[in-house]
Design an enzyme around this catalytic site. Sequence first.
Site, PDB file in Angstrom:
ATOM      1  N   ALA A   1     -41.532  67.885 -93.970  1.00  0.00           N
ATOM      2  CA  ALA A   1     -42.104  68.213 -95.404  1.00  0.00           C
ATOM      3  C   ALA A   1     -43.648  68.010 -95.787  1.00  0.00           C
ATOM      4  O   ALA A   1     -44.122  67.424 -94.849  1.00  0.00           O
ATOM      5  CB  ALA A   1     -41.171  67.192 -96.340  1.00  0.00           C
TER       6      ALA A   1
ATOM      7  N   THR B   1     -42.672  74.845 -97.368  1.00  0.00           N
ATOM      8  CA  THR B   1     -42.242  74.090 -96.452  1.00  0.00           C
ATOM      9  C   THR B   1     -40.823  73.605 -97.085  1.00  0.00           C
ATOM     10  O   THR B   1     -39.829  73.606 -96.454  1.00  0.00           O
ATOM     11  CB  THR B   1     -43.232  73.018 -96.239  1.00  0.00           C
TER      12      THR B   1
ATOM     13  N   THR C   1     -35.965  62.109-101.253  1.00  0.00           N
ATOM     14  CA  THR C   1     -36.834  60.855-102.142  1.00  0.00           C
ATOM     15  C   THR C   1     -36.348  60.658-103.455  1.00  0.00           C
ATOM     16  O   THR C   1     -35.825  61.399-104.283  1.00  0.00           O
ATOM     17  CB  THR C   1     -38.462  61.538-102.220  1.00  0.00           C
ATOM     18  N   ASP C   2     -36.667  59.203-103.988  1.00  0.00           N
ATOM     19  CA  ASP C   2     -36.313  58.877-105.209  1.00  0.00           C
ATOM     20  C   ASP C   2     -36.874  59.647-106.447  1.00  0.00           C
ATOM     21  O   ASP C   2     -36.600  59.685-107.587  1.00  0.00           O
ATOM     22  CB  ASP C   2     -36.221  57.483-105.504  1.00  0.00           C
ATOM     23  N   GLU C   3     -38.010  60.362-105.905  1.00  0.00           N
ATOM     24  CA  GLU C   3     -39.232  61.035-107.165  1.00  0.00           C
ATOM     25  C   GLU C   3     -38.318  61.932-107.872  1.00  0.00           C
ATOM     26  O   GLU C   3     -38.654  62.383-108.727  1.00  0.00           O
ATOM     27  CB  GLU C   3     -40.322  61.499-106.278  1.00  0.00           C
TER      28      GLU C   3
ATOM     29  N   TYR D   1     -44.724  67.923-106.030  1.00  0.00           N
ATOM     30  CA  TYR D   1     -43.965  67.585-104.494  1.00  0.00           C
ATOM     31  C   TYR D   1     -42.446  67.302-104.989  1.00  0.00           C
ATOM     32  O   TYR D   1     -41.435  67.727-104.342  1.00  0.00           O
ATOM     33  CB  TYR D   1     -44.720  66.255-104.406  1.00  0.00           C
TER      34      TYR D   1
ATOM     35  N   LYS E   1     -38.939  68.638-103.587  1.00  0.00           N
ATOM     36  CA  LYS E   1     -37.870  68.036-103.063  1.00  0.00           C
ATOM     37  C   LYS E   1     -36.451  68.386-103.766  1.00  0.00           C
ATOM     38  O   LYS E   1     -35.480  68.652-102.988  1.00  0.00           O
ATOM     39  CB  LYS E   1     -38.107  66.701-102.765  1.00  0.00           C
TER      40      LYS E   1
ATOM     41  N   LEU F   1     -50.673  55.067-100.516  1.00  0.00           N
ATOM     42  CA  LEU F   1     -51.396  53.822-100.935  1.00  0.00           C
ATOM     43  C   LEU F   1     -51.764  52.666-100.070  1.00  0.00           C
ATOM     44  O   LEU F   1     -53.016  52.165 -99.812  1.00  0.00           O
ATOM     45  CB  LEU F   1     -50.773  53.342-102.161  1.00  0.00           C
TER      46      LEU F   1
ATOM     47  N   PRO G   1     -52.861  63.037-112.789  1.00  0.00           N
ATOM     48  CA  PRO G   1     -52.198  63.774-113.919  1.00  0.00           C
ATOM     49  C   PRO G   1     -50.651  63.706-113.680  1.00  0.00           C
ATOM     50  O   PRO G   1     -49.945  63.851-112.828  1.00  0.00           O
ATOM     51  CB  PRO G   1     -52.500  65.057-113.575  1.00  0.00           C
TER      52      PRO G   1
HETATM   53  P1  NAD Z   1     -45.305  62.678 -93.341  1.00  0.00           P
HETATM   54  O1  NAD Z   1     -46.080  63.701 -94.134  1.00  0.00           O
HETATM   55  O2  NAD Z   1     -46.016  61.585 -92.856  1.00  0.00           O
HETATM   56  O3  NAD Z   1     -44.834  63.697 -92.012  1.00  0.00           O
HETATM   57  C1  NAD Z   1     -44.314  65.067 -92.414  1.00  0.00           C
HETATM   58  C2  NAD Z   1     -44.129  65.811 -90.873  1.00  0.00           C
HETATM   59  O4  NAD Z   1     -43.547  66.997 -91.222  1.00  0.00           O
HETATM   60  C3  NAD Z   1     -45.248  65.955 -90.140  1.00  0.00           C
HETATM   61  O5  NAD Z   1     -45.294  65.399 -88.836  1.00  0.00           O
HETATM   62  C4  NAD Z   1     -45.640  67.261 -90.468  1.00  0.00           C
HETATM   63  O6  NAD Z   1     -46.596  68.062 -89.247  1.00  0.00           O
HETATM   64  C5  NAD Z   1     -44.247  67.932 -90.620  1.00  0.00           C
HETATM   65  N1  NAD Z   1     -43.985  69.208 -90.997  1.00  0.00           N
HETATM   66  C6  NAD Z   1     -44.754  69.667 -92.101  1.00  0.00           C
HETATM   67  N2  NAD Z   1     -44.619  70.994 -92.690  1.00  0.00           N
HETATM   68  C7  NAD Z   1     -43.725  71.422 -91.456  1.00  0.00           C
HETATM   69  C8  NAD Z   1     -42.977  72.651 -90.937  1.00  0.00           C
HETATM   70  N3  NAD Z   1     -43.210  73.687 -92.104  1.00  0.00           N
HETATM   71  N4  NAD Z   1     -42.291  72.625 -90.062  1.00  0.00           N
HETATM   72  C9  NAD Z   1     -42.333  71.560 -89.344  1.00  0.00           C
HETATM   73  N5  NAD Z   1     -42.736  70.407 -89.465  1.00  0.00           N
HETATM   74  C10 NAD Z   1     -43.485  70.270 -90.605  1.00  0.00           C
HETATM   75  O7  NAD Z   1     -43.951  62.288 -94.294  1.00  0.00           O
HETATM   76  P2  NAD Z   1     -43.204  61.214 -94.208  1.00  0.00           P
HETATM   77  O8  NAD Z   1     -43.680  60.305 -95.264  1.00  0.00           O
HETATM   78  O9  NAD Z   1     -42.896  60.918 -92.913  1.00  0.00           O
HETATM   79  O10 NAD Z   1     -41.751  61.728 -94.944  1.00  0.00           O
HETATM   80  C11 NAD Z   1     -40.827  62.133 -94.264  1.00  0.00           C
HETATM   81  C12 NAD Z   1     -39.661  62.835 -94.925  1.00  0.00           C
HETATM   82  O11 NAD Z   1     -39.126  61.568 -96.048  1.00  0.00           O
HETATM   83  C13 NAD Z   1     -40.179  63.861 -96.167  1.00  0.00           C
HETATM   84  O12 NAD Z   1     -39.015  64.533 -96.277  1.00  0.00           O
HETATM   85  C14 NAD Z   1     -40.549  63.106 -97.415  1.00  0.00           C
HETATM   86  O13 NAD Z   1     -40.223  63.858 -98.689  1.00  0.00           O
HETATM   87  C15 NAD Z   1     -39.304  61.697 -97.260  1.00  0.00           C
HETATM   88  N6  NAD Z   1     -39.740  60.738 -97.920  1.00  0.00           N
HETATM   89  C16 NAD Z   1     -40.916  59.904 -97.792  1.00  0.00           C
HETATM   90  C17 NAD Z   1     -41.109  58.773 -98.353  1.00  0.00           C
HETATM   91  C18 NAD Z   1     -42.353  58.052 -98.159  1.00  0.00           C
HETATM   92  O14 NAD Z   1     -42.556  56.821 -98.872  1.00  0.00           O
HETATM   93  N7  NAD Z   1     -43.195  58.477 -97.099  1.00  0.00           N
HETATM   94  C19 NAD Z   1     -40.241  58.224 -99.281  1.00  0.00           C
HETATM   95  C20 NAD Z   1     -39.069  58.639 -99.531  1.00  0.00           C
HETATM   96  C21 NAD Z   1     -38.758  60.094 -98.711  1.00  0.00           C
HETATM   97  P1  TYD Z   2     -48.751  56.965-103.045  1.00  0.00           P
HETATM   98  O1  TYD Z   2     -48.626  56.275-101.692  1.00  0.00           O
HETATM   99  O2  TYD Z   2     -49.308  58.448-103.000  1.00  0.00           O
HETATM  100  O3  TYD Z   2     -47.002  57.539-103.219  1.00  0.00           O
HETATM  101  P2  TYD Z   2     -46.234  58.045-104.295  1.00  0.00           P
HETATM  102  O4  TYD Z   2     -47.239  58.706-105.160  1.00  0.00           O
HETATM  103  O5  TYD Z   2     -45.286  58.987-103.527  1.00  0.00           O
HETATM  104  O6  TYD Z   2     -45.338  57.195-105.028  1.00  0.00           O
HETATM  105  O7  TYD Z   2     -49.007  56.268-104.336  1.00  0.00           O
HETATM  106  C1  TYD Z   2     -48.437  55.107-104.507  1.00  0.00           C
HETATM  107  C2  TYD Z   2     -48.775  54.643-105.730  1.00  0.00           C
HETATM  108  O8  TYD Z   2     -50.169  54.122-105.446  1.00  0.00           O
HETATM  109  C3  TYD Z   2     -49.046  55.797-106.746  1.00  0.00           C
HETATM  110  O9  TYD Z   2     -48.624  54.953-108.193  1.00  0.00           O
HETATM  111  C4  TYD Z   2     -50.216  56.168-106.865  1.00  0.00           C
HETATM  112  C5  TYD Z   2     -50.942  55.058-106.506  1.00  0.00           C
HETATM  113  N1  TYD Z   2     -52.224  55.131-105.757  1.00  0.00           N
HETATM  114  C6  TYD Z   2     -53.418  54.676-106.237  1.00  0.00           C
HETATM  115  O10 TYD Z   2     -53.463  54.026-107.251  1.00  0.00           O
HETATM  116  N2  TYD Z   2     -54.662  54.888-105.652  1.00  0.00           N
HETATM  117  C7  TYD Z   2     -54.614  55.623-104.477  1.00  0.00           C
HETATM  118  O11 TYD Z   2     -55.821  56.171-103.802  1.00  0.00           O
HETATM  119  C8  TYD Z   2     -53.474  56.205-103.894  1.00  0.00           C
HETATM  120  C9  TYD Z   2     -53.157  57.082-102.620  1.00  0.00           C
HETATM  121  C10 TYD Z   2     -52.133  56.123-104.654  1.00  0.00           C
END
Ligand code: NAD
Ligand code: TYD
Length: 338
Positions: free
Chosen positions: A83, A100, A125-127, A151, A155, A191, A275
């Site tokens: 993603a 994507t 995601t919970d978002e 985003y 999702k 973050l 925003p």
């Molecule tokens: P990330 O951005 O670290 O990794 C995404 C990966 O997907 C990368 O390796 C990227 O190269 C690959 N990718 C992107 N576009 C692609 C495409 N078109 N085809 C094939 N590969 C592609 O993301 P993450 O934090 O590891 O998140 C993984 C999944 O978990 C996502 O679906 C995200 O929505 C979900 N998620 C993440 C979090 C979080 O806190 N990080 C929380 C809840 C859910």
């Molecule tokens: P982030 O890690 O981008 O995750 P998400 O927006 O998906 O929750 O951000 C986590 C929280 O931290 C979010 O409330 C935004 C805030 N944040 C900052 O205050 N400063 C920063 O530089 C970033 C990247 C996030």
Amino acid sequence: MQTLLVTGGAGFIGSNLVRMLAQQGQYRVVILDALTYAGNLENLEGVITGSAVKFVHGSITDVECLANLFATESVDSVLHLAAESHVDRSIASAAPFVETNITGTLRLLEAARAAGVKRFVHVSTDEVYGTLGPEDPAFTEDTPLQPNSPYSASKAGSDMLVRAFVHTHGMDCVITRCSNNYGPYQFPEKLIPLMTLNALEGKPLPVYGDGKQVRDWLHVEDHCRGIMLALEHGRAGEVYNFGGYGERYNIDIVMAILERTGADTSLIRYVTDRPGHDRRYAINPHKSSSELGWHPLHSVEEGLAATIDWYRSNSAWCENVRSGAYMEYYAKHYGTSL
Ligand code: NAD
Ligand code: TYD
């Protein structure tokens, strides 16, 4: 031995999941990853063997690539993590998120269905549930979807496609929805790794708005165990929430990072808010606990401290990510540039 296709396996959560699977040795793993800026093969150093864990470079939006992969790899089940994942990037430019997260998920569903895979786990995601007020109950699987950022809207769109493939085509899919993850190998635009690396380098820490937004932090290993329980024990067509009982104000996370790294609070900069910034996320994981036997094992305090220490002791990984050198890895090891 069954074969799992892990999309996005070179990203943060995907690489932690593949590492866990490689250690357990119960499945053969094929990774499909486009290696966008977020994909980093250094996350998988020593894990890709070619046989037990194979890497395929390609996009989930590429119909031909998907057809070839399913024709040659006899995939039993799909764990779909690929993603575009960063809210700030989706605010700057939403189109790659639609391409994507929505079109890519549709093409992957179509290819997986044509190949007759046993199960498709869609990692969401919970978002997608939107934002909570301070006194609102935590999100359950029945909370209406009210995504607020491009985003989370993309999702939610992918979740709806998965739901439609279950209801229309009878596909066996499970959706997981997880709160904010943290842990090793997270790209430093999010973050915790951003603030940690900035603190270690003595750079300013940009806190959005008043820093009183709440996120429900979950260690990535707990999330990965949840994904595998959903694959192995989830009921077809169901949604499972994973959250860490880890609600914290952003500013408290930042203060904990400053304390652990020994950096000074004068590095904090309160900057213009994001925003449409969602104020609070919180997950009720009761269904995952009662049906899957899932419980988070890491507390935020212990997990955060270990994570900060991981970034401090993996300076080569951090430097390569910061400098962009990690993008050269594919060319060096596979002989062709991306
Ligand atoms: P990330 O951005 O670290 O990794 C995404 C990966 O997907 C990368 O390796 C990227 O190269 C690959 N990718 C992107 N576009 C692609 C495409 N078109 N085809 C094939 N590969 C592609 O993301 P993450 O934090 O590891 O998140 C993984 C999944 O978990 C996502 O679906 C995200 O929505 C979900 N998620 C993440 C979090 C979080 O806190 N990080 C929380 C809840 C859910
Ligand atoms: P982030 O890690 O981008 O995750 P998400 O927006 O998906 O929750 O951000 C986590 C929280 O931290 C979010 O409330 C935004 C805030 N944040 C900052 O205050 N400063 C920063 O530089 C970033 C990247 C996030």
